[in-house]
Design a protein around this motif. Structure first.
Motif, PDB file in Angstrom:
ATOM      1  N   LEU A  28       0.827  -1.206   0.000  1.00  0.00           N
ATOM      2  CA  LEU A  28       0.000   0.000   0.000  1.00  0.00           C
ATOM      3  C   LEU A  28       0.863   1.258   0.000  1.00  0.00           C
ATOM      4  CD1 LEU A  28      -2.895   1.136   0.189  1.00  0.00           C
ATOM      5  CD2 LEU A  28      -2.671   1.035   2.680  1.00  0.00           C
ATOM      6  N   THR A  29       1.891   1.267   0.843  1.00  0.00           N
ATOM      7  CA  THR A  29       2.781   2.429   0.909  1.00  0.00           C
ATOM      8  C   THR A  29       3.548   2.607  -0.393  1.00  0.00           C
ATOM      9  OG1 THR A  29       3.066   1.945   3.271  1.00  0.00           O
ATOM     10  CG2 THR A  29       4.556   3.551   2.300  1.00  0.00           C
ATOM     11  N   TYR A  30       3.964   1.503  -0.971  1.00  0.00           N
ATOM     12  CA  TYR A  30       4.695   1.559  -2.245  1.00  0.00           C
ATOM     13  C   TYR A  30       3.830   2.161  -3.349  1.00  0.00           C
ATOM     14  CZ  TYR A  30       7.024  -0.112  -6.475  1.00  0.00           C
ATOM     15  OH  TYR A  30       7.621  -0.190  -7.707  1.00  0.00           O
ATOM     16  N   GLN A  31       2.564   1.787  -3.376  1.00  0.00           N
ATOM     17  CA  GLN A  31       1.659   2.340  -4.382  1.00  0.00           C
ATOM     18  C   GLN A  31       1.502   3.852  -4.212  1.00  0.00           C
ATOM     19  OE1 GLN A  31       0.446   0.613  -6.952  1.00  0.00           O
ATOM     20  NE2 GLN A  31       1.515  -1.196  -6.187  1.00  0.00           N
ATOM     21  N   LEU A  33       3.665   5.940  -2.794  1.00  0.00           N
ATOM     22  CA  LEU A  33       4.925   6.627  -3.103  1.00  0.00           C
ATOM     23  C   LEU A  33       5.188   6.684  -4.603  1.00  0.00           C
ATOM     24  CD1 LEU A  33       7.193   5.153  -0.271  1.00  0.00           C
ATOM     25  CD2 LEU A  33       6.196   7.438  -0.378  1.00  0.00           C
ATOM     26  N   THR A  34       4.898   5.600  -5.298  1.00  0.00           N
ATOM     27  CA  THR A  34       5.089   5.607  -6.751  1.00  0.00           C
ATOM     28  C   THR A  34       4.091   6.537  -7.432  1.00  0.00           C
ATOM     29  OG1 THR A  34       3.706   3.607  -6.864  1.00  0.00           O
ATOM     30  CG2 THR A  34       6.100   3.310  -6.883  1.00  0.00           C
ATOM     31  N   HIS A  35       2.881   6.600  -6.882  1.00  0.00           N
ATOM     32  CA  HIS A  35       1.890   7.522  -7.442  1.00  0.00           C
ATOM     33  C   HIS A  35       2.333   8.974  -7.264  1.00  0.00           C
ATOM     34  CE1 HIS A  35      -2.036   8.940  -8.756  1.00  0.00           C
ATOM     35  NE2 HIS A  35      -2.094   9.724  -7.679  1.00  0.00           N
ATOM     36  N   ALA A  36       3.008   9.255  -6.141  1.00  0.00           N
ATOM     37  CA  ALA A  36       3.519  10.608  -5.895  1.00  0.00           C
ATOM     38  C   ALA A  36       4.809  10.891  -6.658  1.00  0.00           C
ATOM     39  CB  ALA A  36       3.751  10.809  -4.398  1.00  0.00           C
ATOM     40  N   SER A  41      11.502   2.885  -8.759  1.00  0.00           N
ATOM     41  CA  SER A  41      10.792   1.794  -8.088  1.00  0.00           C
ATOM     42  C   SER A  41      11.590   1.259  -6.899  1.00  0.00           C
ATOM     43  CB  SER A  41      10.509   0.668  -9.086  1.00  0.00           C
ATOM     44  OG  SER A  41      11.722   0.186  -9.658  1.00  0.00           O
ATOM     45  N   ALA A  42      12.904   1.155  -7.058  1.00  0.00           N
ATOM     46  CA  ALA A  42      13.742   0.666  -5.956  1.00  0.00           C
ATOM     47  C   ALA A  42      13.742   1.651  -4.792  1.00  0.00           C
ATOM     48  CB  ALA A  42      15.166   0.422  -6.447  1.00  0.00           C
TER      49      ALA A  42
END
Length: 272
Positions: A28-31, A33-36, A41-42
């Motif tokens: 959830l957090t990764y999604q 952060l990538t959206h922002a 990705s790494a």
């Protein structure tokens, strides 16, 4: 025999729940952060790992304090020496973090293949995340001992680490009252656990991201990201200080039990 089997099944279930919860929070957090668009990705994966560790580790440590408080009798506490208290606390802290440490290892291995994270950076992240699990766990353990409640202890730990993480943005209102913020920028960065990720991934500069650039005054001053191992050392100091304070609370509790027992025996002899 059945009790032993049930205990093992309970431990396995708790381990799986921890791994599953941490994985979901990480996804959830990764999604987010990538959206922002905060980085590659790494980099977003490493940031997500850090947030998950700071979320899960305090609760696990505070929960171990609750189980210890419910399982320890006064006679057992009196039988322990100060060194035994310290060993018991350290073992309890380490055992409480075992599921999270396993998740850190598994998720980092996954990142090597899923995000093409360099091995050198993955090894550094393993060390940093391991330190963070113990530092945030030690803070939660101390808070739980002070407040005598694992939920409040966890909440206090979340609050403290939120202040450390958001400190660059909290400087904005301070700018109205302090003319020169330069002297406090570097100490603030040394205590911020997220900064270690920025240093490990060279070129990652979230403060100059369009999303945050105007929300912090830190970009108006000369600053450099501290080395990841320096920040890790600061977290190690936090761990040591909190662990020592928790140990001291246990010793004080033991002394209070001694005093109470002595007063009870004396009262019985005088008025019995």
């Amino acid at each position: 025999m059945n009790a032993v089997i049930k205990a093992k099944l309970h431990n396995i279930k708790a381990f799986c729940v921890c791994i599953g919860t941490a994985s979901f929070l990480q996804w959830l957090t990764y999604q987010l952060l990538t959206h922002a668009k905060l980085g590659s990705s790494a980099e977003c994966f490493a940031l997500a790992q850090t947030f998950v560790v700071l979320l899960v580790a305090p609760y696990l440590a505070a929960l171990s304090v609750q189980s210890q408080s419910s399982g320890d009798s006064s006679a057992h506490l009196l039988s322990l020496s100060p060194i035994s208290f310290g060993k018991s606390l350290l073992i309890r802290l380490a055992i409480s973090q075992l599921p999270l440490l396993c998740w850190i290892f598994l998720s980092t291995c996954f990142a090597l293949f899923a995000t093409n994270m360099p091995i050198e950076k993955a090894v550094k992240m393993l060390g940093v995340l391991g330190l963070y699990s113990f530092s945030s766990g030690a803070v939660a353990m101390l808070s739980a001992y002070l407040l005598r409640d694992n939920i409040f202890g966890t909440a206090v730990t979340y609050f403290l680490f939120c202040i450390l993480i958001s400190s660059p943005f909290l400087m904005m209102p301070l700018k109205r009252y302090i003319d020169d913020l330069q002297p406090i920028i570097q100490p603030m960065l040394h205590l911020n656990p997220i900064i270690a990720v920025f240093n490990i991934f060279d070129g990652m500069d979230v403060f100059r991201n369009p999303l945050f650039y105007e929300r912090t005054p830190i970009t108006d001053y000369d600053f450099s990201y501290p080395s990841w191992y320096v920040i890790g050392f600061c977290q190690l100091l936090i761990t040591g200080c909190c662990f020592f304070c928790a140990w001291l609370i246990c010793i004080i509790r033991k002394v209070c039990i001694y005093i109470f027992k002595f007063a009870t025996i004396t009262a019985k002899r005088l008025y019995g």
